[in-house]
Design an enzyme around this catalytic site. Structure first.
Site, PDB file in Angstrom:
ATOM      1  N   GLU A  85      11.511  46.966  54.187  1.00 41.53           N
ATOM      2  CA  GLU A  85      10.798  48.242  54.164  1.00 41.53           C
ATOM      3  C   GLU A  85       9.841  48.335  55.344  1.00 41.53           C
ATOM      4  O   GLU A  85       8.967  47.480  55.511  1.00 41.53           O
ATOM      5  CB  GLU A  85       9.998  48.370  52.872  1.00 41.53           C
ATOM      6  N   LYS A 103      -8.222  49.308  39.304  1.00 43.81           N
ATOM      7  CA  LYS A 103      -8.645  48.654  40.555  1.00 43.81           C
ATOM      8  C   LYS A 103      -7.969  49.397  41.702  1.00 43.81           C
ATOM      9  O   LYS A 103      -6.772  49.256  41.936  1.00 43.81           O
ATOM     10  CB  LYS A 103      -8.188  47.189  40.523  1.00 43.81           C
ATOM     11  N   CYS A 140       6.491  55.540  49.998  1.00 35.93           N
ATOM     12  CA  CYS A 140       7.506  54.644  49.420  1.00 35.93           C
ATOM     13  C   CYS A 140       8.890  55.268  49.489  1.00 35.93           C
ATOM     14  O   CYS A 140       9.868  54.573  49.725  1.00 35.93           O
ATOM     15  CB  CYS A 140       7.135  54.278  47.989  1.00 35.93           C
ATOM     16  N   SER A 191      -7.057  50.428  45.690  1.00 38.13           N
ATOM     17  CA  SER A 191      -6.772  49.608  46.879  1.00 38.13           C
ATOM     18  C   SER A 191      -8.064  49.369  47.668  1.00 38.13           C
ATOM     19  O   SER A 191      -8.973  50.202  47.678  1.00 38.13           O
ATOM     20  CB  SER A 191      -5.774  50.344  47.767  1.00 38.13           C
ATOM     21  N   PRO A 205      -1.953  51.267  45.191  1.00 36.32           N
ATOM     22  CA  PRO A 205      -2.108  51.216  46.652  1.00 36.32           C
ATOM     23  C   PRO A 205      -2.918  52.416  47.156  1.00 36.32           C
ATOM     24  O   PRO A 205      -3.411  53.221  46.366  1.00 36.32           O
ATOM     25  CB  PRO A 205      -0.669  51.285  47.148  1.00 36.32           C
ATOM     26  N   TRP A 238      10.094  58.828  37.364  1.00 32.84           N
ATOM     27  CA  TRP A 238       9.965  58.312  38.724  1.00 32.84           C
ATOM     28  C   TRP A 238      10.035  56.796  38.648  1.00 32.84           C
ATOM     29  O   TRP A 238       9.209  56.173  37.988  1.00 32.84           O
ATOM     30  CB  TRP A 238       8.611  58.736  39.286  1.00 32.84           C
ATOM     31  N   GLU A 275       6.142  49.685  40.234  1.00 32.93           N
ATOM     32  CA  GLU A 275       6.683  50.691  41.161  1.00 32.93           C
ATOM     33  C   GLU A 275       6.517  50.104  42.555  1.00 32.93           C
ATOM     34  O   GLU A 275       5.404  50.052  43.083  1.00 32.93           O
ATOM     35  CB  GLU A 275       5.897  52.001  41.038  1.00 32.93           C
TER      36      GLU A 275
HETATM   37  P1  NAD Z   1      -0.046  45.839  48.055  1.00 34.48           P
HETATM   38  O1  NAD Z   1       0.942  45.213  47.140  1.00 34.48           O
HETATM   39  O2  NAD Z   1      -0.550  45.044  49.192  1.00 34.48           O
HETATM   40  O3  NAD Z   1      -1.353  46.299  47.237  1.00 34.48           O
HETATM   41  C1  NAD Z   1      -1.278  47.143  46.120  1.00 34.48           C
HETATM   42  C2  NAD Z   1      -2.467  46.860  45.207  1.00 34.48           C
HETATM   43  O4  NAD Z   1      -2.346  45.541  44.680  1.00 34.48           O
HETATM   44  C3  NAD Z   1      -3.822  46.905  45.922  1.00 34.48           C
HETATM   45  O5  NAD Z   1      -4.772  47.490  45.061  1.00 34.48           O
HETATM   46  C4  NAD Z   1      -4.129  45.432  46.151  1.00 34.48           C
HETATM   47  O6  NAD Z   1      -5.508  45.154  46.261  1.00 34.48           O
HETATM   48  C5  NAD Z   1      -3.548  44.810  44.891  1.00 34.48           C
HETATM   49  N1  NAD Z   1      -3.201  43.379  44.990  1.00 34.48           N
HETATM   50  C6  NAD Z   1      -2.947  42.648  46.108  1.00 34.48           C
HETATM   51  N2  NAD Z   1      -2.664  41.361  45.774  1.00 34.48           N
HETATM   52  C7  NAD Z   1      -2.710  41.302  44.417  1.00 34.48           C
HETATM   53  C8  NAD Z   1      -2.466  40.267  43.455  1.00 34.48           C
HETATM   54  N3  NAD Z   1      -2.120  39.021  43.809  1.00 34.48           N
HETATM   55  N4  NAD Z   1      -2.563  40.581  42.130  1.00 34.48           N
HETATM   56  C9  NAD Z   1      -2.888  41.823  41.729  1.00 34.48           C
HETATM   57  N5  NAD Z   1      -3.153  42.842  42.594  1.00 34.48           N
HETATM   58  C10 NAD Z   1      -3.052  42.589  43.918  1.00 34.48           C
HETATM   59  O7  NAD Z   1       0.603  47.213  48.554  1.00 34.48           O
HETATM   60  P2  NAD Z   1       0.041  48.252  49.623  1.00 34.48           P
HETATM   61  O8  NAD Z   1       0.239  47.749  50.991  1.00 34.48           O
HETATM   62  O9  NAD Z   1      -1.322  48.680  49.203  1.00 34.48           O
HETATM   63  O10 NAD Z   1       1.015  49.488  49.348  1.00 34.48           O
HETATM   64  C11 NAD Z   1       2.214  49.693  50.020  1.00 34.48           C
HETATM   65  C12 NAD Z   1       3.400  49.348  49.146  1.00 34.48           C
HETATM   66  O11 NAD Z   1       3.384  50.119  47.938  1.00 34.48           O
HETATM   67  C13 NAD Z   1       4.713  49.689  49.808  1.00 34.48           C
HETATM   68  O12 NAD Z   1       5.623  48.654  49.599  1.00 34.48           O
HETATM   69  C14 NAD Z   1       5.157  50.967  49.101  1.00 34.48           C
HETATM   70  O13 NAD Z   1       6.524  51.219  49.153  1.00 34.48           O
HETATM   71  C15 NAD Z   1       4.673  50.692  47.720  1.00 34.48           C
HETATM   72  N6  NAD Z   1       4.570  51.943  46.969  1.00 34.48           N
HETATM   73  C16 NAD Z   1       5.484  52.189  45.979  1.00 34.48           C
HETATM   74  C17 NAD Z   1       5.440  53.391  45.287  1.00 34.48           C
HETATM   75  C18 NAD Z   1       6.452  53.713  44.203  1.00 34.48           C
HETATM   76  O14 NAD Z   1       6.260  54.693  43.492  1.00 34.48           O
HETATM   77  N7  NAD Z   1       7.513  52.951  44.041  1.00 34.48           N
HETATM   78  C19 NAD Z   1       4.453  54.336  45.587  1.00 34.48           C
HETATM   79  C20 NAD Z   1       3.551  54.044  46.601  1.00 34.48           C
HETATM   80  C21 NAD Z   1       3.613  52.843  47.288  1.00 34.48           C
END
Ligand code: NAD
Length: 490
Positions: free
Chosen positions: A382, A183, A291, A185, A158, A448, A257
């Site tokens: 969330e 890849k 997160c 974000s 992300p 983590w 994660e």
């Molecule tokens: P997202 O799931 O929308 O996107 C994350 C990544 O996945 C991006 O690069 C996106 O392009 C890609 N993606 C989207 N659809 C996909 C698919 N069908 N197949 C493969 N890849 C795909 O998340 P976001 O909005 O970018 O990030 C926010 C989320 O991330 C929140 O829920 C946050 O809590 C979580 N997060 C978790 C941690 C952790 O360590 N647990 C850390 C940071 C963020």
């Protein structure tokens, strides 16, 4: 302002592609740069390059792999420059994802620390381990475990920690002998491409790290590519579930994660000044897009007046563009607004903030709500924005029950002056990480990862290095006998 052009980094070359999309500066909503919108041909070229490079990288001496990865950490120290002083990399982080300079500082220096940890620790952790078999039963057997790389790792991340989170996966994958296709974000592609530049600068051989920019469809194509051997994903629960299902069908190793809805339990004996400082920073750093931020604050009822007043005062003092920047997109801002509207419609009190800031860009004021009912969306789902919902409890067991009443299980914090109290409550929380009097702190030495809907697998620590390997048991026979005692004839 000059619009930047980002190019994919595939097999050690910077490639221009016809399909592009814009990376947007969230403080203005204007285009910061254009980058490739990668589809099958680009993803396929990157995976093919990584497969080709795997053959020599996997057999490169671990010491040499670590030397090259350590060079990435050294470059990051140079790119960091000085605390609270701008640098090109920190400026890109502030302009592409809206972080404040102290937040960009942390991102760059922590990235260096994490990468350096993996480079220093890997040779010991990846060393062959001899096994002590039961000599009475197996006097002639000599066994050992070796840790072999998995192959091509797809790293999909992300935007909220656009430099650090990818490196948490790329560094251990590389030291363990894997090659990578990353890849970034769609909200942070230019920062993602900086990782390619750092790898190139460090002398990582061509094809070992490849970066393809794009959207969710690009991520899907990469995660499902038959040439990928492991997926390392950080992001939302919905996407994580799809990746997990697909990897499960193919028996592909994966780490997920995902999101959280972390509780902060604040006990009656707390130092209220410390708790107010910590909770306000925890809830609103990176304008709430973290997160592991405290997403449900559970206060002992005796603190109702004193601590809520202090939290309100400290929140009201926060300065736009100094203490907090814009959210990443209009979509994230309007989702946040709907969480607040839902809570207020169910009877929550709006204590601070509660609306968009009247200026260009995607700004939303840090918001505090009290008496939020448990069925409000912000307590169940969330909220990835600057909202601090506060609930009150009367007994420690109520606090633990409230904290655990969530589908998520990422992290939690306990605020108290007593380590005895902390040690009593910490084991009762069904989460992957618990902090005393602090929140959102990551150390390279500590694992983590979350439980329940917050994901599977762990990042960071020695365990993460092993997660990028496959174990092989190698068993040598020392005797020259022609028949083992347990073979036919019985
Ligand atoms: P997202 O799931 O929308 O996107 C994350 C990544 O996945 C991006 O690069 C996106 O392009 C890609 N993606 C989207 N659809 C996909 C698919 N069908 N197949 C493969 N890849 C795909 O998340 P976001 O909005 O970018 O990030 C926010 C989320 O991330 C929140 O829920 C946050 O809590 C979580 N997060 C978790 C941690 C952790 O360590 N647990 C850390 C940071 C963020």
């Amino acid at each position: 302002m000059k619009i930047r052009t980002g190019r994919n980094y595939i097999n050690g070359a910077w490639m221009t592609h016809e399909r592009t999309f814009a990376s947007v500066d969230p403080s203005t909503g204007r285009t910061l740069g254009t980058v490739a919108l990668s589809r099958e041909p680009e993803v396929d070229a990157a995976v093919t390059a990584a497969r080709e490079a795997f053959r020599s990288w996997a057999t490169t001496d671990v010491g040499e792999r670590c030397r090259l990865v350590a060079a990435i950490a050294s470059s990051l120290v140079s790119e960091y420059g000085e605390q609270l002083k701008e640098s090109p990399l920190k400026n890109l982080i502030t302009s592409e994802v809206g972080k404040r300079l102290p937040e960009a500082d942390i991102e760059v220096i922590e990235s260096s620390d994490m990468v350096s940890f993996f480079a220093v620790k890997a040779p010991d952790i990846l060393g062959t381990r001899s096994l002590q078999l039961n000599a009475d039963l197996w006097p002639t057997k000599r066994s050992r475990v070796v840790f072999e790389p998995i192959g091509v790792v797809a790293v999909i991340k992300p935007w909220n920690y656009p430099l650090e989170l990818p490196l948490w996966s790329i560094a251990p994958a590389l030291v363990a002998g894997n090659t990578v296709v990353f890849k970034p974000s769609e909200h942070s592609p230019l920062i993602g491409l900086e990782i390619a530049r750092l790898c190139e600068q460090a002398g990582i051989p061509k094809g070992v790290v490849n970066v393809v920019t794009g959207d969710g469809e690009t991520g899907r194509l990469l995660a499902q590519h038959p040439g990928v051997n492991k997926v390392s994903f950080t992001g939302s629960v919905g996407v994580g579930r799809r990746i997990g299902e697909d990897c499960g069908r193919r028996f592909l190793p994966h780490s997920l994660e995902l999101g959280g809805n972390d509780a902060a339990i604040v006990l009656a004996d707390v130092d209220v000044e410390l708790a107010a400082n910590g909770l306000v920073w925890g809830a609103f750093c990176n304008i709430g897009q973290v997160c592991v931020r405290p997403k449900r604050v559970l206060l002992h009822r005796s603190l109702r007046e004193k601590l809520v007043d202090l939290i309100r005062a400290k929140t009201d003092e926060m300065r736009v563009d100094i203490d907090y920047g814009p959210m990443i997109s209009e979509r994230q801002r309007s989702t946040t607004a709907s969480f607040v509207a839902d809570a207020v419609s169910r009877g929550a009190n709006l204590v601070a903030g509660g609306g968009a800031i009247d200026k260009e860009g995607f700004y939303y004021a840090p918001t505090v709500l009290t008496d939020v009912p448990p069925d409000a969306e912000v307590m169940r789902e969330e909220c990835f924005g600057p909202v601090m919902p506060v609930m009150f409890f009367d007994s420690e067991s109520d606090a633990v029950a409230l904290a655990n009443a969530s589908e998520y299980g990422l992290a939690a914090s306990i605020w108290t002056t007593s380590t005895v109290t902390f040690e009593r409550i910490a084991p009762q929380l069904n989460v992957g990480m618990v902090w005393m009097n602090d929140v959102n702190v990551a150390f390279p030495e500590a694992p983590w990862g979350g439980r329940k809907m917050s994901g599977i697998g762990a990042e960071l620590s020695e365990f993460a290095i092993l997660d990028y390997t496959r174990m092989k048991h190698v068993c040598v026979e020392a005797s020259t006998e022609q028949r083992r005692a347990w073979w036919y004839p019985y």
